[in-house]
Design an enzyme around this catalytic site. Sequence first.
Site, PDB file in Angstrom:
ATOM      1  N   SER A  23     -42.050  72.683  98.214  1.00  0.00           N
ATOM      2  CA  SER A  23     -41.454  71.607  99.004  1.00  0.00           C
ATOM      3  C   SER A  23     -41.516  71.863 100.498  1.00  0.00           C
ATOM      4  O   SER A  23     -40.949  71.103 101.276  1.00  0.00           O
ATOM      5  CB  SER A  23     -39.981  71.409  98.590  1.00  0.00           C
ATOM      6  N   ILE A  39     -43.247  66.353  92.543  1.00  0.00           N
ATOM      7  CA  ILE A  39     -41.836  66.146  92.216  1.00  0.00           C
ATOM      8  C   ILE A  39     -41.216  65.578  93.480  1.00  0.00           C
ATOM      9  O   ILE A  39     -41.005  66.301  94.459  1.00  0.00           O
ATOM     10  CB  ILE A  39     -41.160  67.451  91.783  1.00  0.00           C
ATOM     11  N   SER A  73     -32.717  69.906  93.274  1.00  0.00           N
ATOM     12  CA  SER A  73     -31.832  69.872  94.446  1.00  0.00           C
ATOM     13  C   SER A  73     -31.073  68.557  94.562  1.00  0.00           C
ATOM     14  O   SER A  73     -29.900  68.534  94.950  1.00  0.00           O
ATOM     15  CB  SER A  73     -32.645  70.108  95.715  1.00  0.00           C
ATOM     16  N   ASN A  74     -31.718  67.436  94.239  1.00  0.00           N
ATOM     17  CA  ASN A  74     -31.071  66.137  94.392  1.00  0.00           C
ATOM     18  C   ASN A  74     -29.967  65.888  93.374  1.00  0.00           C
ATOM     19  O   ASN A  74     -29.226  64.911  93.488  1.00  0.00           O
ATOM     20  CB  ASN A  74     -32.121  65.022  94.301  1.00  0.00           C
ATOM     21  N   LYS A 109     -43.613  74.314  92.245  1.00  0.00           N
ATOM     22  CA  LYS A 109     -43.308  73.166  93.088  1.00  0.00           C
ATOM     23  C   LYS A 109     -43.071  73.711  94.487  1.00  0.00           C
ATOM     24  O   LYS A 109     -42.161  74.518  94.700  1.00  0.00           O
ATOM     25  CB  LYS A 109     -42.055  72.428  92.608  1.00  0.00           C
ATOM     26  N   GLY A 158     -43.869  68.985  96.590  1.00  0.00           N
ATOM     27  CA  GLY A 158     -42.431  68.787  96.492  1.00  0.00           C
ATOM     28  C   GLY A 158     -41.901  67.594  97.238  1.00  0.00           C
ATOM     29  O   GLY A 158     -40.685  67.455  97.401  1.00  0.00           O
TER      30      GLY A 158
END
Length: 328
Positions: free
Chosen positions: A199, A240, A78-79, A197, A223
Site C-alpha cells: 500500500s 485491494i 485497515s478499513n 499487498k 494496495g
Amino acid sequence: MRFISKVQSLLAFPRNKFQKCQQALSSTMSQKSLDISGIYPPLSTPYNKDESIAFDKLEHNLQKWNQIPFKGYVVQGSNAEWCFQSWEERVQVVREVAKLAAPGKLILAGSGCESTRETIRMGKEMAEAGAHALLVVNPFYFKDGMTSDALVAHFTAVADQSFVPIVIYNVPRNTGMNIPVDAIVRMAQHPNIIGIKDSGGDITRIASIVFATSSFDFQVLAGSAGFLLAAYNVGCVGGICALANVIGEEVCKLADLAQSGDSKAARDLQLRLVGPNSCVTSRFGVPGLKTAMEWFGYYGGPTRSPLQPLSDTNIQAMKAEFQKSQFL
C-alpha cells in the site's frame, strides 16, 4: 520438521476442528497455486450508534457487493478498524462474511498481531471461521527491532503454522515502516507465502518486488486504486482497494481495461479515480470512506471511538471531488 510442527498444532486443536484443518494440511504443498488475482474491497465494519457491530447492515452491504465482479473480500483489513475490536469480534466478522459472501468469492482475513504467537493463534481461528488466506500486517510497535531477519523469522513461523496461505501486508502509512525488499524476496520463497499487498504507492519499489520474486510464483497486489493502473503495468495481478467499497464496478472496470490493451480508456478512468480515492484513504481515512459509502446506497455508519466523524466542511470537500470526477 514443518510437517511435524503442523501435526502437533493439529493435535492441540479442538477435536471438532480437526477434520477441516486436516484437509487444509493435506493441501499444504499446493497452496502456492491459490490464485489471488483480481480486485478486493477491504471491507469496512458497520457499527450501530452505540458502536456495537451492525451485522444486519453488513448483510445489506454484502448483498450489493456480491453483485460486483470482485475476486473476493478482505475482512479485517485497515478499513475495518480491527485495531479497535476485541479478539472475538475480529473472528466473528470473518465468520459472518464467509457465510454471506457469494459462492466462489475468496476471503482474505487480516490476522496480524504484534506477537508471533498471537498472529499464529489468530490465523488458526480465522481459517476455521472461513478464511481462504490470511493477510498479515508486519509487527511495528518496536520498529527498531523489526529488522529483515526479525520479519523473516516472524512470517516464516506464521506461515509454517498456518493451514491456509499467507499474504504479506505492507502498509507504511499505518505501521511507520516499509518491509525491506530483501526480506520480501526471502519470504517469497516459502511454500505457504503466496503474495503481498503493498500500500506504499512507490511504484518503483513495487516493480522491484515483482521483478525480484518473478521466479517464485509470488503474486503482488496493489494496495490502492490510486496507482492501480501503474501497478498492473509493472506486473501486479490485482488490487485491494478501499475505493472498491464505494464504486466497486468502476475499480473492476479499470482492472479489466488495464489488461485489455486499451491504454487510453484505462488512463482516463484511472485519472478520474485519483481524487475520490485520496478522499477515502490518505485525505479523510475511514470516516471519509464511510461517508462516501452512504452516497452509493451502502451503510457506512459511525466509526468507533476515538475516530471522529467528518466535519461538514470536509464532507463538502469530498463531495466536490466525487462530482468533479463525475461519480456523483
